[in-house]
Design a protein around this motif. Structure first.
Motif, PDB file in Angstrom:
ATOM      1  N   PRO A 382       0.813  -1.236   0.000  1.00  0.00           N
ATOM      2  CA  PRO A 382       0.000   0.000   0.000  1.00  0.00           C
ATOM      3  C   PRO A 382       0.836   1.271   0.000  1.00  0.00           C
ATOM      4  O   PRO A 382       0.519   2.225  -0.717  1.00  0.00           O
ATOM      5  CB  PRO A 382      -0.833  -0.132   1.279  1.00  0.00           C
ATOM      6  N   GLU A 383       1.903   1.300   0.805  1.00  0.00           N
ATOM      7  CA  GLU A 383       2.696   2.520   0.896  1.00  0.00           C
ATOM      8  C   GLU A 383       3.483   2.808  -0.379  1.00  0.00           C
ATOM      9  O   GLU A 383       3.920   3.936  -0.597  1.00  0.00           O
ATOM     10  CB  GLU A 383       3.676   2.438   2.073  1.00  0.00           C
ATOM     11  N   ARG A 384       3.668   1.780  -1.209  1.00  0.00           N
ATOM     12  CA  ARG A 384       4.482   1.948  -2.416  1.00  0.00           C
ATOM     13  C   ARG A 384       3.657   1.844  -3.690  1.00  0.00           C
ATOM     14  O   ARG A 384       4.221   1.734  -4.770  1.00  0.00           O
ATOM     15  CB  ARG A 384       5.578   0.885  -2.446  1.00  0.00           C
ATOM     16  N   SER A 385       2.352   1.874  -3.580  1.00  0.00           N
ATOM     17  CA  SER A 385       1.496   1.752  -4.757  1.00  0.00           C
ATOM     18  C   SER A 385       1.305   3.079  -5.480  1.00  0.00           C
ATOM     19  O   SER A 385       0.547   3.134  -6.453  1.00  0.00           O
ATOM     20  CB  SER A 385       0.137   1.188  -4.349  1.00  0.00           C
ATOM     21  N   PHE A 386       1.969   4.117  -5.025  1.00  0.00           N
ATOM     22  CA  PHE A 386       1.861   5.422  -5.680  1.00  0.00           C
ATOM     23  C   PHE A 386       3.170   6.177  -5.471  1.00  0.00           C
ATOM     24  O   PHE A 386       3.963   5.864  -4.584  1.00  0.00           O
ATOM     25  CB  PHE A 386       0.692   6.232  -5.099  1.00  0.00           C
ATOM     26  N   PRO A 407      -8.169   2.728   0.658  1.00  0.00           N
ATOM     27  CA  PRO A 407      -8.701   3.883   1.406  1.00  0.00           C
ATOM     28  C   PRO A 407      -8.249   5.204   0.803  1.00  0.00           C
ATOM     29  O   PRO A 407      -7.209   5.290   0.161  1.00  0.00           O
ATOM     30  CB  PRO A 407      -8.134   3.676   2.815  1.00  0.00           C
ATOM     31  N   VAL A 408      -9.062   6.219   1.040  1.00  0.00           N
ATOM     32  CA  VAL A 408      -8.719   7.561   0.577  1.00  0.00           C
ATOM     33  C   VAL A 408      -7.575   8.132   1.403  1.00  0.00           C
ATOM     34  O   VAL A 408      -6.666   8.794   0.883  1.00  0.00           O
ATOM     35  CB  VAL A 408      -9.954   8.477   0.653  1.00  0.00           C
ATOM     36  N   VAL A 409      -7.595   7.870   2.701  1.00  0.00           N
ATOM     37  CA  VAL A 409      -6.553   8.357   3.608  1.00  0.00           C
ATOM     38  C   VAL A 409      -5.714   7.169   4.048  1.00  0.00           C
ATOM     39  O   VAL A 409      -6.239   6.178   4.538  1.00  0.00           O
ATOM     40  CB  VAL A 409      -7.159   9.088   4.824  1.00  0.00           C
ATOM     41  N   LEU A 410      -4.390   7.288   3.884  1.00  0.00           N
ATOM     42  CA  LEU A 410      -3.470   6.235   4.273  1.00  0.00           C
ATOM     43  C   LEU A 410      -2.437   6.833   5.216  1.00  0.00           C
ATOM     44  O   LEU A 410      -1.883   7.902   4.949  1.00  0.00           O
ATOM     45  CB  LEU A 410      -2.774   5.666   3.033  1.00  0.00           C
ATOM     46  N   PHE A 411      -2.218   6.167   6.367  1.00  0.00           N
ATOM     47  CA  PHE A 411      -1.279   6.690   7.354  1.00  0.00           C
ATOM     48  C   PHE A 411      -0.466   5.525   7.920  1.00  0.00           C
ATOM     49  O   PHE A 411      -0.691   4.337   7.578  1.00  0.00           O
ATOM     50  CB  PHE A 411      -2.011   7.459   8.467  1.00  0.00           C
ATOM     51  N   CYS A 446       1.820  -9.984   0.935  1.00  0.00           N
ATOM     52  CA  CYS A 446       3.141 -10.426   1.378  1.00  0.00           C
ATOM     53  C   CYS A 446       4.167  -9.329   1.142  1.00  0.00           C
ATOM     54  O   CYS A 446       4.038  -8.528   0.201  1.00  0.00           O
ATOM     55  CB  CYS A 446       3.550 -11.693   0.629  1.00  0.00           C
ATOM     56  N   PRO A 447       5.203  -9.270   1.944  1.00  0.00           N
ATOM     57  CA  PRO A 447       6.237  -8.244   1.754  1.00  0.00           C
ATOM     58  C   PRO A 447       7.058  -8.508   0.496  1.00  0.00           C
ATOM     59  O   PRO A 447       7.152  -9.648   0.020  1.00  0.00           O
ATOM     60  CB  PRO A 447       7.094  -8.358   3.020  1.00  0.00           C
ATOM     61  N   GLU A 448       7.603  -7.469  -0.062  1.00  0.00           N
ATOM     62  CA  GLU A 448       8.497  -7.587  -1.217  1.00  0.00           C
ATOM     63  C   GLU A 448       9.899  -7.880  -0.699  1.00  0.00           C
ATOM     64  O   GLU A 448      10.594  -6.994  -0.199  1.00  0.00           O
ATOM     65  CB  GLU A 448       8.451  -6.295  -2.037  1.00  0.00           C
ATOM     66  N   ALA A 455       9.219  -1.530   8.085  1.00  0.00           N
ATOM     67  CA  ALA A 455       7.820  -1.660   8.478  1.00  0.00           C
ATOM     68  C   ALA A 455       7.242  -3.022   8.118  1.00  0.00           C
ATOM     69  O   ALA A 455       6.240  -3.441   8.699  1.00  0.00           O
ATOM     70  CB  ALA A 455       6.985  -0.553   7.832  1.00  0.00           C
ATOM     71  N   TRP A 456       7.862  -3.726   7.162  1.00  0.00           N
ATOM     72  CA  TRP A 456       7.323  -5.009   6.718  1.00  0.00           C
ATOM     73  C   TRP A 456       8.167  -6.191   7.180  1.00  0.00           C
ATOM     74  O   TRP A 456       8.021  -7.301   6.667  1.00  0.00           O
ATOM     75  CB  TRP A 456       7.209  -5.028   5.199  1.00  0.00           C
TER      76      TRP A 456
END
Length: 492
Positions: A382-386, A407-411, A446-448, A455-456
């Motif tokens: 999720p954190e790296r999808s953009f 989600p619209v908001v990601l934290f 799953c983590p990359e 964090a992963w």
């Protein structure tokens, strides 16, 4: 022959072009070399005379060079910078004649026909070239002849002046490699006992043509002048700058804008003819007191439309100090980008143009780099999808439809109470007591493993979409390896 004047050609060869350029910027005493990585090996790319005196040569590995010469100092070579420097030398050489072209990656060729008398003859011209280049710290070898091939051969294998009409006598003693032949052809001729140009000229042509093809004899005929060879001068790059001298000084912003409008009317047709657009424009305002001010305009997209560019200058001119008046205006496109002609329609083009102009206007206030947009990235994390990219230097994504709702908001993940694999029925988050109404999931991510991310490190995650009875729609995940629940996002 050209109007009764014998053609004369000069070849300038810079055997140490790269090292001379580097030493001009950072003088070093003693052995010096430039290195370049080739085939997973760091090799000598260019070296100075002191390094050659130590037995080093171009192409040897850097480790061997250090073994022969422990005092060797080196830098990394930059071939593109060397070519830009050679272009500067080409422009300098136009002081001697207008026809100056490039000769490979380290040489120049000049057609000096009819211009030698301006410098006191051929000897005086070559002496002046050699002295000026020596003062600039450049090593040069010069050859002069009736043909391009003869001048090339003399510069690289004999350095001298060939008398007019006597090319064979001048280049005959030189090796056959001086005819710009390939290495294989030169070696094959030497194995046949043909080592000099004079010996090649005296050999019957038919057997040579059958064995080596027409290329070898064509180079010989070009060097001797029996076959013509053109010299194409390097075209000057287009210059996107215009100026205006005013009969009377001006000081009002409206008058300055009128002057810029007139300059844009001259500059934009040049840009359109070259199919380029300006990304950065600079207006220099020359005042009566010999002082000057500059106003720079950075555009979100390359433009060559004067009607769209002109209004964007207004904000930059608000702080203008005209002094006793402005008498000169100069407009230059300092950065240009390709802008080929394209088919447009009145709907899509108009909307996009308005957005680009808005970004340019806002960029003059806060900076173009501070106006950003989100773009999709190829990652299921999720954190790296953009990614976040400046809007002025990127295009919006046409299709951005994630496979799963996001989600619209990601934290950053925020822990909540819970140890079971199913979402907790009641939990507290941000000092709020929430009750799970509906839970959709899980979605296992799953983590990359090929990327380092602290964090992963806890392993895979099971994500759930949880709708609470209080109206919150949250994105929760569970970590099976170290049982625990976390909130990472909120849906609209």
């Amino acid at each position: 022959m050209f109007d009764g004047i014998e053609r004369r050609v000069v070849s300038l060869w810079f055997p140490r072009l790269a090292s001379d350029r580097a030493l001009r910027l950072n003088p070093i005493d003693g052995p010096f070399a430039l290195t370049l990585k080739e085939n997973n090996a760091n090799r000598i790319y260019c070296l100075n005379a002191a390094a050659e005196a130590q037995g080093l040569h171009k192409g040897m590995t850097y480790s061997d060079a250090r073994a022969f010469c422990p005092d060797l100092r080196s830098h990394v070579a930059h071939p593109p910078e060397d070519q830009r420097f050679l272009q500067g030398l080409r422009r300098w050489a136009t002081r001697y004649c207008p026809w100056v072209g490039l000769e490979g990656e380290d040489g120049l060729v000049l057609d000096i026909t009819g211009s030698t008398h301006l410098f006191g003859g051929e000897d005086a011209m070559l002496a002046q070239m050699r002295n000026r280049l020596a003062r600039a710290g450049m090593t040069v070898r010069i050859g002069l002849g009736d043909t391009r091939g003869a001048a090339w051969a003399l510069a690289r294998h004999g350095e001298g002046i060939a008398p007019a009409g006597a090319m064979l006598d001048a280049i005959g003693p030189l090796p056959v490699a001086a005819l710009r032949l390939g290495a294989k052809t030169s070696v094959a001729l030497q194995r046949l006992g043909i080592r000099k140009i004079s010996e090649l000229a005296a050999t019957p042509r038919a057997p040579l043509t059958r064995r080596f093809g027409p290329a070898a004899l064509m180079r010989l005929d070009q060097a001797l002048g029996d076959q013509p060879e053109e010299i194409s001068p390097q075209a000057e790059p287009p210059h996107y700058g215009v100026r205006l001298t005013l009969p009377e000084p001006i000081g009002l912003i409206g008058d300055v804008m009128a002057g810029i409008q007139r300059l844009l009317g001259q500059l934009c047709p040049k840009l359109q003819a070259q199919e380029v657009g300006a990304r950065r424009l600079c207006v220099t305002l020359g005042r009566v007191d010999r002082d000057s001010q500059q106003v720079e305009l950075r555009l979100a997209r390359p433009l060559h439309d004067p009607h769209r560019i002109l209004p964007l200058f207004e904000r930059g001119l608000k702080d203008l100090d005209a002094g006793f008046g402005i008498e000169r205006l100069r407009l230059e496109a300092t950065v240009v980008e390709p802008l080929p002609a394209r088919q447009i329609n009145h709907v899509s083009a108009g909307r996009k143009d308005k957005l680009d102009d808005l970004i340019s206007r806002l960029g003059t206030r806060v900076g173009l780099e501070n106006i950003q947009r989100f773009l999709p990235a190829d990652s299921h994390i999720p954190e790296r999808s953009f990614i976040i990219s400046p809007a002025a230097y990127s295009e919006p994504a046409r299709h951005w439809c994630p496979a799963r709702p996001r989600p619209v908001v990601l934290f950053a993940p925020e822990p909540i109470a819970g140890r079971t694999p199913h979402p907790p029925q009641r939990f507290r988050w941000r000092r709020m007591a929430l009750t799970t109404g509906r839970a959709i999931g899980p979605e296992r991510i799953c983590p990359e493993w090929w990327l380092e991310d602290e964090a992963w490190r806890s392993g895979l995650r099971d994500y759930w979409r949880v709708e609470t009875q209080e109206g919150r729609r949250l994105w929760l995940f569970f970590t099976p390896q170290a049982p625990g629940w976390f909130v990472q996002g909120e849906f609209a």
